[in-house]
Design an enzyme around this catalytic site. Structure first.
Site, PDB file in Angstrom:
ATOM      1  N   GLY A 122       0.862  -1.191   0.000  1.00  0.00           N
ATOM      2  CA  GLY A 122       0.000   0.000   0.000  1.00  0.00           C
ATOM      3  C   GLY A 122       0.892   1.232   0.000  1.00  0.00           C
ATOM      4  N   ALA A 123       0.871   1.952  -1.133  1.00  0.00           N
ATOM      5  CA  ALA A 123       1.735   3.144  -1.258  1.00  0.00           C
ATOM      6  C   ALA A 123       0.910   4.415  -1.146  1.00  0.00           C
ATOM      7  CB  ALA A 123       2.484   3.106  -2.591  1.00  0.00           C
ATOM      8  N   ASP A 164       2.063  -1.387  -4.572  1.00  0.00           N
ATOM      9  CA  ASP A 164       0.664  -0.937  -4.649  1.00  0.00           C
ATOM     10  C   ASP A 164       0.023  -1.560  -5.891  1.00  0.00           C
ATOM     11  OD1 ASP A 164      -0.826   1.665  -3.105  1.00  0.00           O
ATOM     12  OD2 ASP A 164      -1.772   1.016  -4.978  1.00  0.00           O
ATOM     13  N   ARG A 174     -10.692   5.708   6.546  1.00  0.00           N
ATOM     14  CA  ARG A 174     -12.041   6.194   6.875  1.00  0.00           C
ATOM     15  C   ARG A 174     -12.210   7.652   6.443  1.00  0.00           C
ATOM     16  NH1 ARG A 174     -12.581   6.862  13.401  1.00  0.00           N
ATOM     17  NH2 ARG A 174     -10.416   7.327  13.886  1.00  0.00           N
ATOM     18  N   ARG A 223     -13.664   3.213  12.397  1.00  0.00           N
ATOM     19  CA  ARG A 223     -12.713   2.267  11.784  1.00  0.00           C
ATOM     20  C   ARG A 223     -13.421   0.939  11.470  1.00  0.00           C
ATOM     21  NH1 ARG A 223      -9.662   4.787  16.022  1.00  0.00           N
ATOM     22  NH2 ARG A 223      -7.872   5.935  15.230  1.00  0.00           N
ATOM     23  N   ASN A 283     -11.911  -3.987   3.466  1.00  0.00           N
ATOM     24  CA  ASN A 283     -10.515  -4.191   3.855  1.00  0.00           C
ATOM     25  C   ASN A 283     -10.179  -5.653   4.145  1.00  0.00           C
ATOM     26  OD1 ASN A 283      -9.960  -1.573   3.368  1.00  0.00           O
ATOM     27  ND2 ASN A 283      -9.706  -0.938   5.501  1.00  0.00           N
ATOM     28  N   ASN A 330      -7.266  -0.845   8.784  1.00  0.00           N
ATOM     29  CA  ASN A 330      -8.350  -0.831   9.772  1.00  0.00           C
ATOM     30  C   ASN A 330      -9.570  -1.613   9.303  1.00  0.00           C
ATOM     31  OD1 ASN A 330      -7.707   0.656  12.162  1.00  0.00           O
ATOM     32  ND2 ASN A 330      -7.365   2.442  10.835  1.00  0.00           N
ATOM     33  N   ARG A 335      -0.177   9.741  20.486  1.00  0.00           N
ATOM     34  CA  ARG A 335      -1.195  10.810  20.562  1.00  0.00           C
ATOM     35  C   ARG A 335      -1.447  11.190  22.026  1.00  0.00           C
ATOM     36  NH1 ARG A 335      -4.841   8.254  15.676  1.00  0.00           N
ATOM     37  NH2 ARG A 335      -3.833   9.454  14.038  1.00  0.00           N
ATOM     38  N   HIS A 354      -8.204  -0.558  19.208  1.00  0.00           N
ATOM     39  CA  HIS A 354      -7.793   0.665  18.496  1.00  0.00           C
ATOM     40  C   HIS A 354      -9.043   1.331  17.905  1.00  0.00           C
ATOM     41  CE1 HIS A 354      -5.371   3.349  16.117  1.00  0.00           C
ATOM     42  NE2 HIS A 354      -5.676   2.796  14.964  1.00  0.00           N
TER      43      HIS A 354
HETATM   44  N1  APR Z   1      -2.816  -4.390  -2.948  1.00  0.00           N
HETATM   45  C1  APR Z   1      -1.941  -3.367  -2.814  1.00  0.00           C
HETATM   46  N2  APR Z   1      -2.333  -2.109  -2.556  1.00  0.00           N
HETATM   47  C2  APR Z   1      -3.640  -1.880  -2.423  1.00  0.00           C
HETATM   48  C3  APR Z   1      -4.617  -2.901  -2.552  1.00  0.00           C
HETATM   49  C4  APR Z   1      -4.150  -4.205  -2.815  1.00  0.00           C
HETATM   50  N3  APR Z   1      -4.980  -5.240  -2.946  1.00  0.00           N
HETATM   51  N4  APR Z   1      -5.826  -2.354  -2.351  1.00  0.00           N
HETATM   52  C5  APR Z   1      -5.647  -1.045  -2.139  1.00  0.00           C
HETATM   53  N5  APR Z   1      -4.322  -0.752  -2.173  1.00  0.00           N
HETATM   54  C6  APR Z   1      -3.662   0.539  -2.017  1.00  0.00           C
HETATM   55  C7  APR Z   1      -4.405   1.672  -2.718  1.00  0.00           C
HETATM   56  O1  APR Z   1      -4.162   1.669  -4.110  1.00  0.00           O
HETATM   57  C8  APR Z   1      -3.818   2.889  -2.003  1.00  0.00           C
HETATM   58  O2  APR Z   1      -2.702   3.422  -2.686  1.00  0.00           O
HETATM   59  O3  APR Z   1      -3.618   0.929  -0.651  1.00  0.00           O
HETATM   60  C9  APR Z   1      -3.385   2.338  -0.628  1.00  0.00           C
HETATM   61  C10 APR Z   1      -4.157   2.947   0.518  1.00  0.00           C
HETATM   62  O4  APR Z   1      -3.760   4.268   0.618  1.00  0.00           O
HETATM   63  P1  APR Z   1      -4.729   5.464   1.051  1.00  0.00           P
HETATM   64  O5  APR Z   1      -6.016   5.344   0.314  1.00  0.00           O
HETATM   65  O6  APR Z   1      -3.941   6.715   0.977  1.00  0.00           O
HETATM   66  O7  APR Z   1      -5.051   5.100   2.580  1.00  0.00           O
HETATM   67  P2  APR Z   1      -4.132   5.398   3.851  1.00  0.00           P
HETATM   68  O8  APR Z   1      -4.496   6.703   4.420  1.00  0.00           O
HETATM   69  O9  APR Z   1      -2.728   5.122   3.499  1.00  0.00           O
HETATM   70  O10 APR Z   1      -4.675   4.287   4.860  1.00  0.00           O
HETATM   71  C11 APR Z   1      -4.432   2.911   4.653  1.00  0.00           C
HETATM   72  O11 APR Z   1      -4.233   2.400   6.990  1.00  0.00           O
HETATM   73  O12 APR Z   1      -4.587   3.752   8.846  1.00  0.00           O
HETATM   74  C12 APR Z   1      -5.141   2.778   8.003  1.00  0.00           C
HETATM   75  O13 APR Z   1      -7.519   3.260   8.099  1.00  0.00           O
HETATM   76  C13 APR Z   1      -6.370   3.302   7.288  1.00  0.00           C
HETATM   77  O14 APR Z   1      -7.115   1.169   6.462  1.00  0.00           O
HETATM   78  C14 APR Z   1      -6.451   2.368   6.111  1.00  0.00           C
HETATM   79  C15 APR Z   1      -4.977   2.081   5.809  1.00  0.00           C
END
Ligand code: APR
Length: 313
Positions: free
Chosen positions: A8-9, A33, A83, A89, A96, A121, A152, A176
Site C-alpha cells: 500500500g503506497a 501498490d 475512513r 474504523r 478491507n 483498519n 497521541r 484501536h
Molecule cells: N494491494 C496493494 N495495494 C492496495 C490494494 C491491494 N490489494 N488495495 C488497495 N491498495 C492501495 C491503494 O491503491 C492505495 O494506494 O492501498 C493504498 C491505501 O492508501 P490510502 O487510500 O492513501 O489510505 P491510507 O491513508 O494510506 O490508509 C491505509 O491504513 O490507517 C489505516 O484506516 C487506514 O485502512 C487504512 C490504511
C-alpha cells in the site's frame, strides 16, 4: 542485510517508508501498490532525497509484483480503504478484509518467514483475521495501534503539562477504536512523576478523551484518515523488530489467557524483538481498568463476529 516491504503506497504506506529510510536501520525497502506507477513514483521520489538526508537504504517501488518483496524480514500492511469523516474504523471491515486476505496470501508466498505488521483498519479485526487465515505463530502477527494511540496520548499530555513530548511516558491499551482504547493515566509519568500528581482530574480526563478521538479529530480536519503519526508508528515498530530492541510497546497481540482473554487480538504491552512479539507483559490493572479492558475486548469481539457473519473465517 535486512529487508522490509510495505504494501500500500498511499498516505500511510509512503510515509512509513519515508520514516524508515530516515531512521537508517534497514538496507532494503520495497513499496508495493496495485495502482500502476504510484509505488514506483513515490519510491523514486524518496530515493532522490537519499543524498539530501544521507541515507543508504535502497527503496524500490513496484506495481503488484510480489516477487520484489521476496525474503522480507518484516512486511507492513497498509493496503486498504481509509475512513472518511463520520466513519468509524469498524465500518471498513468488509472491503478491507478482502484486500488484507489477498495481500497476506501473496506476501507469504514470497516471504514465508516474515513478521507481519498490520495497519489496515479495523486493525484489531484485521490482525485477528490474519491469525485465522494465515495460521502463522502468534508472535509473527502484530497490529499497529497502541504505539500510535500512545504517541497521541503523549502529545496531548505534553500540551496539558507544557513539557516536551519526549519527556512524558505512558501507554494506551485495549482496542484501536474511538470508544475501545484505554489511555492508562495511572501509569503515565513526566520524568518519573505520576501525571495524576501534576494534573487535576478534569485536565487528566480531557487528555484521555482527546486521545480517544485523536484519529477522528484528524479525519474531520483532513477529510481522510491521518498518515504522519500512523506511518511513523509503523516505522518505530519495525525498527524494534529488525534491531532486536526488546522494547516494551503497546501492540495488538493474540491473547491466549493473558488479561483473562482468549482468542482475540487486542492492544497490550509486549516485548518486541527479532522474533516479533517475544512476550506479553501483564500490567497490574486495578478493578476500574480491568473493567474497561473487558468492555473493550467485548467490543472488539463484536467486530470480529462480523468476520464470521461474512463467512470470512
Ligand atoms: N494491494 C496493494 N495495494 C492496495 C490494494 C491491494 N490489494 N488495495 C488497495 N491498495 C492501495 C491503494 O491503491 C492505495 O494506494 O492501498 C493504498 C491505501 O492508501 P490510502 O487510500 O492513501 O489510505 P491510507 O491513508 O494510506 O490508509 C491505509 O491504513 O490507517 C489505516 O484506516 C487506514 O485502512 C487504512 C490504511
Amino acid at each position: 542485510m535486512s529487508k522490509i516491504s510495505v504494501i500500500g503506497a498511499g498516505n500511510v504506506g509512503a510515509t512509513c517508508v519515508n520514516a524508515i529510510a530516515h531512521m537508517k536501520f534497514v538496507s532494503e525497502l520495497v513499496l508495493l501498490d496495485i495502482k500502476e506507477g504510484v509505488a514506483e513514483g513515490k519510491a523514486l521520489d524518496m530515493m532522490q532525497t537519499a543524498n539530501l538526508y544521507q541515507f543508504n537504504t535502497r527503496i524500490t517501488g513496484v506495481t503488484n509484483d510480489y516477487s520484489a518483496t521476496e525474503g522480507s524480514d518484516v512486511v507492513i500492511i497498509t493496503s486498504g480503504v481509509p475512513r472518511k469523516p463520520g466513519m468509524t474504523r469498524e465500518e471498513l471491515i468488509g472491503v478491507n478484509a478482502g484486500i488484507v486476505n489477498s495481500v497476506v496470501e501473496n506476501v507469504l508466498k514470497h516471504s514465508p518467514e516474515a513478521i507481519l505488521i498490520m495497519i489496515a483498519n479495523p486493525m484489531d479485526t484485521m490482525t485477528y483475521l490474519t491469525h485465522k487465515t494465515s495460521k502463522l505463530p502468534k508472535n509473527r502477527i502484530i497490529g499497529m495501534g497502541g504505539i500510535l494511540d500512545s504517541s497521541r496520548f503523549m502529545c496531548y499530555l505534553s500540551k496539558a503539562l507544557n513539557v516536551p513530548a519526549s519527556d512524558v511516558h505512558g501507554m494506551v491499551i485495549g482496542g484501536h477504536g474511538d470508544t475501545t482504547m484505554i489511555p492508562l493515566l495511572r501509569f503515565a509519568n513526566y520524568k518519573g512523576i505520576p501525571v495524576t500528581d501534576l494534573l487535576d482530574k478534569e485536565a487528566a480526563e480531557k487528555v484521555a478523551a482527546d486521545t480517544m478521538v485523536g484519529g477522528a479529530t484528524l479525519t474531520k480536519l483532513l477529510g481522510t484518515s491521518a498518515w504522519y503519526a500512523p506511518g511513523a508508528a509503523g516505522a518505530v515498530l519495525a525498527k524494534a523488530i529488525i534491531m532486536d530492541e526488546k522494547k516494551v510497546m503497546p501492540c495488538c497481540a493474540y491473547l491466549d489467557g493473558e488479561y483473562g482473554q482468549k482468542d482475540i487480538c487486542i492492544g497490550v504491552p509486549v516485548v518486541l524483538g527479532k522474533n516479533g512479539i517475544e512476550k506479553v507483559v501483564e500490567l497490574d490493572l486495578n478493578n476500574e481498568e480491568k473493567e474497561l479492558f473487558e468492555k473493550s475486548a467485548a467490543a472488539v469481539r463484536k467486530t470480529n463476529n462480523v468476520l464470521h457473519d461474512m463467512k470470512l473465517i
